[in-house]
Design a protein around this motif. Structure first.
Motif, PDB file in Angstrom:
ATOM      1  N   ASN A 246       0.826  -1.203   0.000  1.00 28.77           N
ATOM      2  CA  ASN A 246       0.000   0.000   0.000  1.00 28.77           C
ATOM      3  C   ASN A 246       0.863   1.257   0.000  1.00 28.77           C
ATOM      4  O   ASN A 246       2.028   1.235   0.441  1.00 28.77           O
ATOM      5  CB  ASN A 246      -0.913   0.025   1.234  1.00 28.77           C
ATOM      6  CG  ASN A 246      -1.902  -1.115   1.233  1.00 28.77           C
ATOM      7  OD1 ASN A 246      -2.547  -1.374   0.223  1.00 28.77           O
ATOM      8  ND2 ASN A 246      -1.998  -1.815   2.345  1.00 28.77           N
ATOM      9  N   HIS A 247       0.270   2.328  -0.499  1.00 27.45           N
ATOM     10  CA  HIS A 247       0.914   3.640  -0.493  1.00 27.45           C
ATOM     11  C   HIS A 247       0.404   4.416   0.721  1.00 27.45           C
ATOM     12  O   HIS A 247      -0.740   4.887   0.738  1.00 27.45           O
ATOM     13  CB  HIS A 247       0.586   4.372  -1.801  1.00 27.45           C
ATOM     14  CG  HIS A 247       1.167   5.751  -1.863  1.00 27.45           C
ATOM     15  ND1 HIS A 247       0.703   6.712  -2.744  1.00 27.45           N
ATOM     16  CD2 HIS A 247       2.160   6.341  -1.157  1.00 27.45           C
ATOM     17  CE1 HIS A 247       1.392   7.827  -2.579  1.00 27.45           C
ATOM     18  NE2 HIS A 247       2.273   7.622  -1.615  1.00 27.45           N
ATOM     19  N   VAL A 248       1.229   4.538   1.768  1.00 29.43           N
ATOM     20  CA  VAL A 248       0.857   5.222   3.014  1.00 29.43           C
ATOM     21  C   VAL A 248       2.009   6.136   3.405  1.00 29.43           C
ATOM     22  O   VAL A 248       3.119   5.668   3.669  1.00 29.43           O
ATOM     23  CB  VAL A 248       0.565   4.221   4.153  1.00 29.43           C
ATOM     24  CG1 VAL A 248       0.193   4.979   5.422  1.00 29.43           C
ATOM     25  CG2 VAL A 248      -0.522   3.245   3.752  1.00 29.43           C
ATOM     26  N   ARG A 249       1.763   7.434   3.480  1.00 31.63           N
ATOM     27  CA  ARG A 249       2.820   8.401   3.796  1.00 31.63           C
ATOM     28  C   ARG A 249       2.988   8.549   5.315  1.00 31.63           C
ATOM     29  O   ARG A 249       2.007   8.595   6.057  1.00 31.63           O
ATOM     30  CB  ARG A 249       2.516   9.769   3.182  1.00 31.63           C
ATOM     31  CG  ARG A 249       2.703   9.805   1.678  1.00 31.63           C
ATOM     32  CD  ARG A 249       2.613  11.227   1.158  1.00 31.63           C
ATOM     33  NE  ARG A 249       2.907  11.291  -0.262  1.00 31.63           N
ATOM     34  CZ  ARG A 249       4.131  11.362  -0.772  1.00 31.63           C
ATOM     35  NH1 ARG A 249       5.176  11.389   0.035  1.00 31.63           N
ATOM     36  NH2 ARG A 249       4.314  11.426  -2.079  1.00 31.63           N
ATOM     37  N   ASN A 250       4.249   8.648   5.712  1.00 34.71           N
ATOM     38  CA  ASN A 250       4.580   8.902   7.114  1.00 34.71           C
ATOM     39  C   ASN A 250       5.785   9.833   7.142  1.00 34.71           C
ATOM     40  O   ASN A 250       6.829   9.514   6.565  1.00 34.71           O
ATOM     41  CB  ASN A 250       4.885   7.585   7.841  1.00 34.71           C
ATOM     42  CG  ASN A 250       4.993   7.784   9.341  1.00 34.71           C
ATOM     43  OD1 ASN A 250       5.203   8.898   9.814  1.00 34.71           O
ATOM     44  ND2 ASN A 250       4.857   6.703  10.081  1.00 34.71           N
ATOM     45  N   PHE A 251       5.645  10.977   7.818  1.00 37.50           N
ATOM     46  CA  PHE A 251       6.713  11.969   7.860  1.00 37.50           C
ATOM     47  C   PHE A 251       7.399  12.032   9.232  1.00 37.50           C
ATOM     48  O   PHE A 251       8.168  12.952   9.488  1.00 37.50           O
ATOM     49  CB  PHE A 251       6.161  13.354   7.514  1.00 37.50           C
ATOM     50  CG  PHE A 251       5.625  13.459   6.121  1.00 37.50           C
ATOM     51  CD1 PHE A 251       6.458  13.764   5.064  1.00 37.50           C
ATOM     52  CD2 PHE A 251       4.278  13.232   5.866  1.00 37.50           C
ATOM     53  CE1 PHE A 251       5.960  13.855   3.765  1.00 37.50           C
ATOM     54  CE2 PHE A 251       3.774  13.326   4.576  1.00 37.50           C
ATOM     55  CZ  PHE A 251       4.621  13.639   3.525  1.00 37.50           C
ATOM     56  N   ALA A 307       6.343   2.362  -8.022  1.00 39.27           N
ATOM     57  CA  ALA A 307       6.744   1.166  -7.271  1.00 39.27           C
ATOM     58  C   ALA A 307       5.571   0.209  -7.099  1.00 39.27           C
ATOM     59  O   ALA A 307       5.715  -1.010  -7.277  1.00 39.27           O
ATOM     60  CB  ALA A 307       7.308   1.575  -5.910  1.00 39.27           C
ATOM     61  N   ILE A 308       4.380   0.752  -6.775  1.00 42.80           N
ATOM     62  CA  ILE A 308       3.188  -0.093  -6.637  1.00 42.80           C
ATOM     63  C   ILE A 308       2.846  -0.755  -7.968  1.00 42.80           C
ATOM     64  O   ILE A 308       2.499  -1.945  -8.033  1.00 42.80           O
ATOM     65  CB  ILE A 308       2.001   0.741  -6.117  1.00 42.80           C
ATOM     66  CG1 ILE A 308       2.250   1.203  -4.675  1.00 42.80           C
ATOM     67  CG2 ILE A 308       0.711  -0.045  -6.211  1.00 42.80           C
ATOM     68  CD1 ILE A 308       2.225   0.107  -3.657  1.00 42.80           C
ATOM     69  N   SER A 309       2.956   0.002  -9.056  1.00 45.60           N
ATOM     70  CA  SER A 309       2.681  -0.563 -10.386  1.00 45.60           C
ATOM     71  C   SER A 309       3.645  -1.696 -10.703  1.00 45.60           C
ATOM     72  O   SER A 309       3.250  -2.727 -11.256  1.00 45.60           O
ATOM     73  CB  SER A 309       2.790   0.530 -11.442  1.00 45.60           C
ATOM     74  OG  SER A 309       1.824   1.536 -11.233  1.00 45.60           O
TER      75      SER A 309
END
Length: 321
Positions: A246-251, A307-309
């Motif tokens: 999954n695409h999940v952002r964390n800063f 990257a997900i693709s």
């Protein structure tokens, strides 16, 4: 009568076994004592080496700086270094002989001796330097490491390259300023050379770190996902263990490679934006050698959508085949 004969045979056999055991026990005990003696000597040699090396470096800096040291002190220091080198050689020879007696060939025995003499943390730091120098050569040649034909390279260095370049510029500026100040205060040329060498090596290491992140990207292939951070971290995750991506952002990531419970984070500039959840844990090796289990992996990619693709396309290719 038959029972008596069997009993007498058992007693005789037991007596023979006890006699053989009594002969073997001293040899086994001697082997254990020898192994323990080698370990104790190895620990003493390692402690002596760690004590002598910093002292020798200090003496070298003082001498090239033009500081006059008493002759007896120099003789005592060199005698200590010579004694430690002799001790290290003796321990290495005993370890090598033990490996050879155990059936190892010369190359395997030499490697095993090196691994037992040098702590894993020191070996890994030396490996970082070597990989960094190789990465510099690859960077100049515009090549990448560990990206086979048909695999997809996923870069992650863009978010930190500008910051690293600013750091590099500041270090080069510091090198020049320190040399100018040393000249202004009339410092000996030997001391200036020492500072120049140390600062120059630091600049080279930063360049190597930048090059390693550029030339060692993450890699998505049909068999595995390879998650890396320059020369410091390398984890191979088999595709069959990936349940979802999954695409999940964390800063708010703390540190470069962090582990909490069974969650591993490989961050760039305190960021991650991809999450892999696994069906079963994998073993990850942290930069200094500590082994941990991870079932959830967070990492960063410059283009998480690509990257997900790549992950999905390779998965579909595997399913079709």
């Amino acid at each position: 009568m038959a029972a008596a004969m069997v009993t007498s045979l058992d007693v005789a056999e037991t007596g023979h076994w006890l006699e053989e055991l009594s002969k073997e026990l001293p040899a086994a005990q001697a082997a254990v004592d020898h192994t323990e003696g080698v370990r104790v000597t190895q620990r003493i040699a390692r402690a002596a080496l760690f004590a002598v090396v910093p002292m020798e470096l200090v003496f070298a800096v003082l001498l090239v700086s033009g500081v006059s040291l008493p002759g007896p002190l120099i003789v005592a220091a060199e005698a200590s270094v010579s004694a430690v080198l002799i001790l290290e050689t003796a321990v290495a020879y005993r370890l090598y002989r033990a490996e050879r007696r155990g059936g190892a060939n010369r190359r395997a025995a030499s490697r095993a001796t090196y691994e037992r003499m040098v702590p894993e943390q020191v070996r890994r730091i030396m490996g970082f330097d070597l990989k960094g120098m190789i990465s510099l050569a690859l960077w100049v040649a515009r090549r990448r490491h560990g990206v086979p034909h048909g695999a997809t390279a996923v870069s992650y260095s863009r978010a930190q390259t500008s910051t690293m370049m600013l750091l590099l510029f500041a270090m080069v500026l510091e090198l020049v300023v320190v040399d100018v100040l040393l000249r202004a205060f009339g410092a000996p040329s030997g001391l200036r050379v020492v500072f120049l060498a140390v600062d120059g090596y630091t600049v080279l290491i930063v360049l190597a770190a930048i090059a390693a992140c550029v030339t060692r990207p993450h890699v998505v292939s049909a068999d595995e996902v390879r998650i890396r951070y320059g020369a410091f971290f390398d984890l191979r995750v088999p595709r069959e263990r990936i349940a979802e991506a999954n695409h999940v952002r964390n800063f708010n990531e703390n540190g470069m490679v962090m582990v909490e419970d069974d969650r591993l984070a490989v961050a760039v500039a305190s960021q991650t934006n991809l999450v892999l959840r696994l069906t079963e844990p994998v073993i990850a090796v942290r930069p200094l050698g500590r082994r941990v289990e991870a079932r959830t992996i967070r990492f960063f990619a410059d283009d998480p959508g690509a990257a997900i693709s790549a992950l999905r396309s390779h998965r579909e290719h595997v399913s079709e085949s």
